[in-house]
Structure formats: C-alpha cells, structure tokens
Design a protein around this motif. Sequence first.
Motif, short mmCIF file in Angstrom:
data_model
loop_
_atom_site.label_atom_id
_atom_site.label_comp_id
_atom_site.label_asym_id
_atom_site.label_seq_id
_atom_site.Cartn_x
_atom_site.Cartn_y
_atom_site.Cartn_z
N ARG A 55 27.94 60.89 -27.85
CA ARG A 55 27.51 61.06 -29.24
C ARG A 55 26.49 62.18 -29.35
NH1 ARG A 55 22.95 56.99 -31.37
NH2 ARG A 55 21.42 57.41 -29.75
N VAL A 56 26.59 62.89 -30.45
CA VAL A 56 25.59 63.87 -30.85
C VAL A 56 24.96 63.38 -32.14
CG1 VAL A 56 25.34 66.18 -31.86
CG2 VAL A 56 26.51 65.90 -29.67
N VAL A 57 23.64 63.48 -32.22
CA VAL A 57 22.88 62.99 -33.37
C VAL A 57 22.33 64.18 -34.16
CG1 VAL A 57 20.91 61.61 -34.12
CG2 VAL A 57 22.32 60.83 -32.21
N ALA A 58 22.40 64.07 -35.47
CA ALA A 58 21.91 65.12 -36.35
C ALA A 58 21.27 64.47 -37.58
CB ALA A 58 23.05 66.04 -36.77
N ASP A 59 20.49 65.24 -38.30
CA ASP A 59 19.96 64.82 -39.60
C ASP A 59 20.58 65.70 -40.68
OD1 ASP A 59 18.25 62.79 -38.70
OD2 ASP A 59 16.64 64.21 -38.27
N LEU A 60 20.94 65.07 -41.78
CA LEU A 60 21.52 65.78 -42.92
C LEU A 60 20.57 65.66 -44.11
CD1 LEU A 60 24.17 67.25 -43.89
CD2 LEU A 60 24.82 65.05 -44.87
N PHE A 61 20.22 66.79 -44.69
CA PHE A 61 19.32 66.85 -45.84
C PHE A 61 20.16 67.25 -47.05
CE2 PHE A 61 16.96 67.45 -42.02
CZ PHE A 61 15.73 66.85 -42.21
N VAL A 62 20.26 66.35 -48.03
CA VAL A 62 21.15 66.55 -49.17
C VAL A 62 20.32 66.75 -50.43
CG1 VAL A 62 23.03 65.57 -50.52
CG2 VAL A 62 22.88 65.07 -48.07
N PRO A 63 20.51 67.86 -51.14
CA PRO A 63 19.75 68.09 -52.38
C PRO A 63 20.07 67.05 -53.44
CG PRO A 63 20.92 70.07 -51.68
CD PRO A 63 21.44 68.94 -50.85
N THR A 64 19.11 66.80 -54.31
CA THR A 64 19.34 65.90 -55.44
C THR A 64 20.36 66.49 -56.40
OG1 THR A 64 17.08 65.06 -55.25
CG2 THR A 64 18.23 64.66 -57.33
N ASP A 65 20.23 67.79 -56.66
CA ASP A 65 21.15 68.49 -57.55
C ASP A 65 22.02 69.42 -56.74
OD1 ASP A 65 20.07 67.33 -59.91
OD2 ASP A 65 18.40 68.77 -59.80
N LEU A 66 23.33 69.17 -56.76
CA LEU A 66 24.27 69.97 -55.98
C LEU A 66 25.06 70.90 -56.89
CD1 LEU A 66 25.65 67.31 -53.50
CD2 LEU A 66 24.59 69.47 -52.85
N ASP A 67 25.12 72.16 -56.52
CA ASP A 67 25.97 73.11 -57.23
C ASP A 67 27.36 73.11 -56.61
OD1 ASP A 67 23.86 73.89 -58.83
OD2 ASP A 67 23.21 75.44 -57.43
N ALA A 68 28.34 73.57 -57.38
CA ALA A 68 29.69 73.70 -56.85
C ALA A 68 29.67 74.71 -55.70
CB ALA A 68 30.64 74.17 -57.95
N GLY A 69 30.43 74.41 -54.65
CA GLY A 69 30.48 75.31 -53.51
C GLY A 69 29.16 75.39 -52.77
N ALA A 70 28.54 74.24 -52.52
CA ALA A 70 27.24 74.21 -51.85
C ALA A 70 27.31 74.89 -50.49
CB ALA A 70 26.79 72.75 -51.69
N ARG A 71 26.19 75.44 -50.08
CA ARG A 71 26.08 76.06 -48.76
C ARG A 71 25.60 75.03 -47.75
NH1 ARG A 71 27.67 79.86 -52.60
NH2 ARG A 71 27.26 81.98 -51.87
N LEU A 72 26.26 74.97 -46.59
CA LEU A 72 25.87 74.07 -45.51
C LEU A 72 25.22 74.89 -44.41
CD1 LEU A 72 25.87 71.31 -44.00
CD2 LEU A 72 28.18 71.90 -43.18
N TRP A 73 23.93 74.60 -44.14
CA TRP A 73 23.23 75.23 -43.03
C TRP A 73 23.34 74.30 -41.82
CZ3 TRP A 73 17.90 77.78 -44.43
CH2 TRP A 73 18.01 78.48 -45.65
N CYS A 74 23.74 74.82 -40.68
CA CYS A 74 23.82 74.06 -39.43
C CYS A 74 22.81 74.65 -38.46
CB CYS A 74 25.23 74.11 -38.86
SG CYS A 74 26.48 73.44 -39.97
N CYS A 75 21.76 73.88 -38.16
CA CYS A 75 20.58 74.42 -37.48
C CYS A 75 20.50 73.89 -36.05
CB CYS A 75 19.32 74.03 -38.24
SG CYS A 75 19.32 74.58 -39.98
N VAL A 76 20.34 74.81 -35.09
CA VAL A 76 20.29 74.48 -33.67
C VAL A 76 18.94 74.93 -33.12
CG1 VAL A 76 21.43 74.71 -31.44
CG2 VAL A 76 22.79 74.80 -33.55
N PRO A 77 18.14 74.01 -32.54
CA PRO A 77 16.79 74.37 -32.08
C PRO A 77 16.81 75.15 -30.77
CG PRO A 77 17.27 72.09 -31.53
CD PRO A 77 18.44 72.58 -32.33
N GLY A 78 15.68 75.78 -30.48
CA GLY A 78 15.56 76.58 -29.28
C GLY A 78 15.13 75.77 -28.07
#
Length: 323
Positions: free
Chosen positions: A20-43
């Motif tokens: 398993r890989v664990v991640a956190d997802l942060f979802v805006p309260t107000d979503l626009d159509a075609g939302a952008r998904l940022w996938c962040c990998v630490p150093g």
Amino acid sequence: MRKLTVTVDVTGKAPKGCHRVVADLFVPTDLDAGARLWCCVPGGGMNRSYFDLEVPPAAGDYSMARFAAERGQVVLTIDPPGIGGSDAPDDGYQLTPRCLADTLDHVVAEVRDRLATGALDGAPPISCGLTVGVGHSAGALLVACQQGRGRTYDAVALLGFSNRGLPSVLSPEEAAFTDRPEALAAGLADLVRARFGEPLPLLANPSTGIDTGRAQPAPVQAAVDRASDRLLGLVGMTALVPGSIQPELARIDAPTLVAVGDRDIAGATGALPGQLPACDDLTLLTLAGTGHNHNWAESRLALWDRLVRWVGSLPHREPGETG
C-alpha cells in the motif's frame, strides 16, 4: 477545504512486501469544472508532510497543500514506498528511481480514476482537466522519471532540482558514473551500500542540514521534524551523480516549471534548459534569499502563488485527451 487520507493498493506494482501507498488528498470547498490535480512527491529525508507542515496559524502559513486547495486546486501529497505511512518492501534495494516512478505512475492513475467515479469516500466525483506533477529535490527526480517513462502528467514542476548532481561530495568511485546513467543503474546498489550501509537510512536532519542555516521558529522546526523521514537511498545516490536521469529528462515535452533558491544546492536555473531539449514551454524561477527547502523559506508564499498562477495558465484538457 477537506483533507482525506487515501490508500492505494500497489501489490504487484511495487517490489514484494510493499502492498500500500498512503497519500493525503486536499479537496477545495468550491470546485471549478476541469479542476487541476497536483500530485506532490517529497524530497530526500522527508515524507508527505513536507507539503502540509502543521504550524499554529499565528506562526504563519506553512502548508503548500492547503494554500493551493484554498485557491481551487485539488492536491495529492504522496508517501513513496519506504517512506511515511507507505509500506517498505522486503528488499529496500529494489527501490530504484525507475521502479518508484512506475509505482507512483500507478498511484496517480488510480487516484485520478477513483476521483472521476466518486469512489473516494468523502470526495465528490471530480474529473480533473489537468494533472500536474510537483516534486521537490529527489522527489522532483522521481516526477521527472515518471514523466520521461510514462508521460504521467500534463505538466511538471521541478523544485530544488537539476541533473547536475553534487560532484563535490562524490568519491572517485561514485564520480566515475558521471553522465553514465545505464552504468549507474547497474551499480547503484553497491554504491548505496558503500555510502549509506543500507537502502533506507535514517540520517540526522538530512534536509534541514543543507539549508541556509537560519534558525526556524520552534513551531516550524517541530513541524519540520515531524516531516523528516528515512532517505530513499537509491534515489538519493542517483540525485548526487551528474547526468543520472538524462534519458528521462530528454523525453519531457510537457510544460515545465523549474524553481530553485538563489542559495540552493541544486545550482542555478540555467542548468536545466539544456537538459530538457524536447520541452518548448519552460518557465524558470529563482527564489531570492532561499536555500534548498522552499516550503519553510520566506519566499514560500510567492512560490506557491506563482505555481497556482502557472497551473491556471495551462490549457484545459478534456479527460483522456493527450498531446
């Protein structure tokens, strides 16, 4: 804004023992159509909390993930295998950069699909118009490997990274692999044994020790300590050797933003353009008064704002559209 913890099954996609890989997802309260998904990998030496440093509000804003989500971005912060909440494999020497890149490619695709179908508890169905890879330092190396191997993202942001390595710290045996990526991949495990003694070493403040040396306020330092983790030894070793992932960098043709501090161990932004010959949409940013770890630097808010505006300027894609 909602924060959800997401678990992705990587059995058969990652080395044996890593399920398993664990991640956190942060979802805006107000979503626009075609939302952008940022996938962040630490150093190196950090876990996913690098992108969400939990600091009392009175001390300032130190969470890139929350900053972006409050501005309409969907943000996924990922612990690669061997780090944070994710499983470590039976044999840590199998965690090569290219193996990790392929595993992360599966994680991103799985989360994107589950978002689109409403299969993530606590999150509404979200069809992401763009997926952007955001990596810091060795995490940027992994994002670049993902993009070069699998075209995972529509755009990439490489922070605190170049393929120039750190030649000043290399032994003669390590330096012999400069600009020889295939030979380095074959000899990587032996180099890691010689330098670190094990594939997932726990170093003393591996990331804070290469910053500007300026002391952080106690609440910030406590958050940094919580974000500190084991080092992915094979990734760290790869990052030290110049030219180590040039084949992958040469295949990146998506819009790319490169940001480094003016006191960054990654060197000047001028090193990157020649390493990205296929990229014709390249943004270079130098952060004044900044060391290697941008997310607790004084310039962090300016960087995050620039990232939000850069991502917002990228052309929208319909789900499944490429090119």
